[in-house]
Design a protein around this motif. Structure first.
Motif, PDB file in Angstrom:
ATOM      1  N   CYS A 175       0.828  -1.213   0.000  1.00 20.80           N
ATOM      2  CA  CYS A 175       0.000   0.000   0.000  1.00 20.80           C
ATOM      3  C   CYS A 175       0.862   1.263   0.000  1.00 20.80           C
ATOM      4  O   CYS A 175       0.615   2.209  -0.761  1.00 20.80           O
ATOM      5  CB  CYS A 175      -0.919   0.016   1.217  1.00 20.80           C
ATOM      6  N   LEU A 176       1.881   1.277   0.861  1.00 18.58           N
ATOM      7  CA  LEU A 176       2.726   2.463   0.991  1.00 18.58           C
ATOM      8  C   LEU A 176       3.551   2.714  -0.259  1.00 18.58           C
ATOM      9  O   LEU A 176       3.789   3.866  -0.647  1.00 18.58           O
ATOM     10  CB  LEU A 176       3.636   2.319   2.215  1.00 18.58           C
ATOM     11  N   LYS A 177       3.984   1.650  -0.910  1.00 18.82           N
ATOM     12  CA  LYS A 177       4.764   1.820  -2.138  1.00 18.82           C
ATOM     13  C   LYS A 177       3.894   2.409  -3.245  1.00 18.82           C
ATOM     14  O   LYS A 177       4.322   3.295  -3.991  1.00 18.82           O
ATOM     15  CB  LYS A 177       5.343   0.470  -2.576  1.00 18.82           C
ATOM     16  N   LYS A 178       2.643   1.936  -3.353  1.00 19.86           N
ATOM     17  CA  LYS A 178       1.718   2.484  -4.348  1.00 19.86           C
ATOM     18  C   LYS A 178       1.408   3.948  -4.048  1.00 19.86           C
ATOM     19  O   LYS A 178       1.344   4.795  -4.945  1.00 19.86           O
ATOM     20  CB  LYS A 178       0.427   1.666  -4.368  1.00 19.86           C
ATOM     21  N   GLU A 179       1.223   4.248  -2.759  1.00 23.90           N
ATOM     22  CA  GLU A 179       0.942   5.623  -2.372  1.00 23.90           C
ATOM     23  C   GLU A 179       2.136   6.525  -2.643  1.00 23.90           C
ATOM     24  O   GLU A 179       1.978   7.669  -3.101  1.00 23.90           O
ATOM     25  CB  GLU A 179       0.560   5.685  -0.886  1.00 23.90           C
ATOM     26  N   ALA A 180       3.334   6.027  -2.373  1.00 22.41           N
ATOM     27  CA  ALA A 180       4.551   6.812  -2.638  1.00 22.41           C
ATOM     28  C   ALA A 180       4.674   7.133  -4.127  1.00 22.41           C
ATOM     29  O   ALA A 180       5.047   8.250  -4.504  1.00 22.41           O
ATOM     30  CB  ALA A 180       5.782   6.044  -2.151  1.00 22.41           C
ATOM     31  N   LYS A 181       4.348   6.177  -4.985  1.00 23.04           N
ATOM     32  CA  LYS A 181       4.379   6.413  -6.433  1.00 23.04           C
ATOM     33  C   LYS A 181       3.357   7.464  -6.840  1.00 23.04           C
ATOM     34  O   LYS A 181       3.612   8.319  -7.694  1.00 23.04           O
ATOM     35  CB  LYS A 181       4.110   5.107  -7.188  1.00 23.04           C
ATOM     36  N   ARG A 182       2.178   7.408  -6.206  1.00 23.58           N
ATOM     37  CA  ARG A 182       1.122   8.373  -6.510  1.00 23.58           C
ATOM     38  C   ARG A 182       1.543   9.787  -6.111  1.00 23.58           C
ATOM     39  O   ARG A 182       1.413  10.740  -6.888  1.00 23.58           O
ATOM     40  CB  ARG A 182      -0.165   7.993  -5.775  1.00 23.58           C
ATOM     41  N   VAL A 183       2.070   9.930  -4.899  1.00 23.48           N
ATOM     42  CA  VAL A 183       2.490  11.249  -4.413  1.00 23.48           C
ATOM     43  C   VAL A 183       3.677  11.759  -5.222  1.00 23.48           C
ATOM     44  O   VAL A 183       3.762  12.958  -5.531  1.00 23.48           O
ATOM     45  CB  VAL A 183       2.842  11.181  -2.908  1.00 23.48           C
ATOM     46  N   LEU A 184       4.576  10.861  -5.601  1.00 28.97           N
ATOM     47  CA  LEU A 184       5.720  11.260  -6.432  1.00 28.97           C
ATOM     48  C   LEU A 184       5.239  11.775  -7.787  1.00 28.97           C
ATOM     49  O   LEU A 184       5.800  12.741  -8.328  1.00 28.97           O
ATOM     50  CB  LEU A 184       6.666  10.073  -6.627  1.00 28.97           C
ATOM     51  N   GLY A 185       4.195  11.141  -8.317  1.00 33.76           N
ATOM     52  CA  GLY A 185       3.622  11.606  -9.585  1.00 33.76           C
ATOM     53  C   GLY A 185       3.089  13.020  -9.468  1.00 33.76           C
ATOM     54  O   GLY A 185       3.256  13.838 -10.386  1.00 33.76           O
ATOM     55  N   ILE A 186       2.442  13.318  -8.340  1.00 39.71           N
ATOM     56  CA  ILE A 186       1.935  14.677  -8.099  1.00 39.71           C
ATOM     57  C   ILE A 186       3.098  15.663  -8.047  1.00 39.71           C
ATOM     58  O   ILE A 186       3.039  16.758  -8.614  1.00 39.71           O
ATOM     59  CB  ILE A 186       1.127  14.728  -6.786  1.00 39.71           C
ATOM     60  N   TYR A 187       4.172  15.260  -7.372  1.00 38.87           N
ATOM     61  CA  TYR A 187       5.352  16.122  -7.254  1.00 38.87           C
ATOM     62  C   TYR A 187       5.944  16.426  -8.626  1.00 38.87           C
ATOM     63  O   TYR A 187       6.311  17.570  -8.924  1.00 38.87           O
ATOM     64  CB  TYR A 187       6.398  15.446  -6.374  1.00 38.87           C
ATOM     65  N   LYS A 188       6.023  15.428  -9.468  1.00 35.15           N
ATOM     66  CA  LYS A 188       6.648  15.603 -10.782  1.00 35.15           C
ATOM     67  C   LYS A 188       5.796  16.439 -11.726  1.00 35.15           C
ATOM     68  O   LYS A 188       6.324  17.095 -12.630  1.00 35.15           O
ATOM     69  CB  LYS A 188       6.929  14.235 -11.407  1.00 35.15           C
ATOM     70  N   THR A 189       4.489  16.431 -11.543  1.00 35.53           N
ATOM     71  CA  THR A 189       3.621  17.201 -12.436  1.00 35.53           C
ATOM     72  C   THR A 189       3.450  18.647 -11.991  1.00 35.53           C
ATOM     73  O   THR A 189       3.615  19.578 -12.772  1.00 35.53           O
ATOM     74  CB  THR A 189       2.228  16.531 -12.564  1.00 35.53           C
ATOM     75  N   ASP A 190       3.112  18.860 -10.728  1.00 35.47           N
ATOM     76  CA  ASP A 190       2.891  20.241 -10.290  1.00 35.47           C
ATOM     77  C   ASP A 190       3.398  20.519  -8.880  1.00 35.47           C
ATOM     78  O   ASP A 190       3.117  21.575  -8.323  1.00 35.47           O
ATOM     79  CB  ASP A 190       1.419  20.608 -10.379  1.00 35.47           C
ATOM     80  N   GLY A 191       4.102  19.565  -8.287  1.00 40.56           N
ATOM     81  CA  GLY A 191       4.555  19.749  -6.912  1.00 40.56           C
ATOM     82  C   GLY A 191       5.913  20.408  -6.772  1.00 40.56           C
ATOM     83  O   GLY A 191       6.245  20.930  -5.713  1.00 40.56           O
ATOM     84  N   LYS A 192       6.711  20.408  -7.854  1.00 43.62           N
ATOM     85  CA  LYS A 192       8.061  20.951  -7.745  1.00 43.62           C
ATOM     86  C   LYS A 192       8.050  22.442  -7.418  1.00 43.62           C
ATOM     87  O   LYS A 192       8.809  22.929  -6.588  1.00 43.62           O
ATOM     88  CB  LYS A 192       8.838  20.711  -9.043  1.00 43.62           C
ATOM     89  N   LYS A 193       7.155  23.174  -8.093  1.00 47.14           N
ATOM     90  CA  LYS A 193       7.101  24.614  -7.847  1.00 47.14           C
ATOM     91  C   LYS A 193       6.648  24.928  -6.435  1.00 47.14           C
ATOM     92  O   LYS A 193       7.225  25.763  -5.745  1.00 47.14           O
ATOM     93  CB  LYS A 193       6.152  25.268  -8.861  1.00 47.14           C
TER      94      LYS A 193
END
Length: 391
Positions: free
Chosen positions: A168-186
């Motif tokens: 569960c945590l690995k899937k969630e980490a991938k999901r949150v990382l995806g958010i970071y890469k799309t619009d979370g960096k700024k």
């Protein structure tokens, strides 16, 4: 068999290191705590003495010191605003406990009998205190096998909780990382820019030359000591108070952020705590497990299914992903420090840079820590106190 203190210490570290090695090789698909637990269990059944943990000097006094210091330290990783914002996590964790009880007390009662599910359910909600209370209550009534079940439930539930949580945590980490890469960096860069300018706190920071390991540990010890005095007065577990006072201490400037890391003591204290956690496995003999294996794993499966169903519904209502909601409820099966370690392993397995790791951890770790305290430290004791009267 008796080992020298350094030999016992080394053997314990071999097992813990093996767990980390397998976790790294499988990219956290197989969590380190699961591997170490299996190795310790096999060791206790073969050549390891039952008191190997104590022989290695991981005895209760140093373990309790580690708990107090680590939990105050965990408070320095979160802001007061962040802690208060975790009310959704608390709701999900508590409803997960309700999910356990609903299935075990209905379907479980039909399959295994009333006394079995009443004794087995509170330890499943987490916490050694719940296990002790139910085991004692069963023993007082002459229900020996039921008492064994209560003890075994606390010992064995992690074998189910660790691997499911890791997924569960690995899937969630991938999901949150995806958010970071799309619009979370700024947004993360802006957050860092704000954090770069230190916030004005009530107490000015100590000069750098005085921020020594001794000084940092002293302040953590003082806060832990204060928590131990306040806890009994307000009838809240000392360790919950440690977390809260750690947050407050950091907010006002008395404690440094990431205090134990700055004192270079975090790794050893975490090692001490993890070694002691596995000492409980020495009680799980093959004959004990054979005697109660059907109700033991039956109740665990029902409990996990109840948590999954409830977390799916409540998590969706509160805006959590199904993986994060389920992981929060699963903390009932292990609590701290496994919740911390499993989260870190999952995040490290998917993140490549320091910025990515910080972003994903900031999102996931507070939820897991708060969920773990809600289920194991608070809810399990309340549940056990009520269920003792039902036995």
């Amino acid at each position: 068999m008796t080992f020298s203190v350094i030999a016992a210490f080394t053997i314990i570290l071999v097992v813990l290191t093996a767990g980390e090695f397998v976790s790294a090789k499988t990219k956290a698909f197989v969590p380190s705590v699961f591997v170490s637990a299996v190795l310790f269990l096999i060791g206790f059944w073969t050549f390891l003495p039952k008191d190997i943990i104590e022989q290695g000097s991981f005895a209760k006094p140093i373990v309790y010191i580690s708990m107090y210091l680590l939990l105050v330290h965990m408070g320095t990783l979160m802001s007061l605003k962040e802690l208060l914002s975790q009310w959704k996590t608390v709701v999900i964790a508590l409803t997960g406990i309700i999910g356990i009880c609903l299935l075990t007390l209905t379907v479980g009662k039909l399959l295994f009998g009333w006394e079995t599910v009443v004794a087995g359910t509170p330890p499943l909600t987490g916490g050694v205190v719940a296990s002790i209370l139910m085991s004692k209550a069963a023993t007082d009534k002459g229900l020996t096998s039921i008492a064994v079940l209560a003890t075994s439930m606390y010992i064995m539930q992690g074998f189910v909780g660790y691997p499911i949580s890791a997924l569960c945590l690995k899937k969630e980490a991938k999901r949150v990382l995806g958010i970071y890469k799309t619009d979370g960096k700024k947004s993360n860069s802006a957050k860092k820019a704000v954090n770069f300018t230190p916030r004005k706190k009530l107490l000015p920071p100590l000069p750098e030359k005085y921020q020594t390991p001794y000084m940092i540990l002293l302040k953590l010890g003082l806060v832990g000591w204060l928590a131990s005095l306040i806890g009994p007065v307000i009838h809240v577990n000392d360790f919950v108070v440690c977390l809260i006072l750690g947050v407050i201490g950091c907010e006002i400037g008395f404690l440094e952020e990431k205090a134990l890391n700055k004192a270079n003591a975090f790794g050893f204290l975490m090692t001490t705590l993890m070694a002691f956690i596995f000492a409980n496995l020495s009680q799980a003999t093959p004959s004990m497990l054979k005697q109660i294996i059907a109700p033991l794993f039956g109740i665990i499966v029902l409990g996990v299914l109840g948590m999954f169903i409830v977390s799916l519904i409540v998590g969706k209502l509160l805006g959590f992903s199904k993986e994060m909601a389920f992981a929060c409820t699963l903390t009932a099966l292990y609590g701290f420090p496994a919740d911390y370690i499993l989260t870190h392993e999952a995040v490290k397995s998917v993140c490549e840079t320091k910025d990515e790791t910080e972003y994903v951890l900031d999102d996931m770790l507070p939820k897991m820590l708060v969920a773990g305290f809600t289920t194991v430290t608070i809810a399990s004791v309340i549940i056990a106190g009520f269920f003792v009267k039902l036995l």
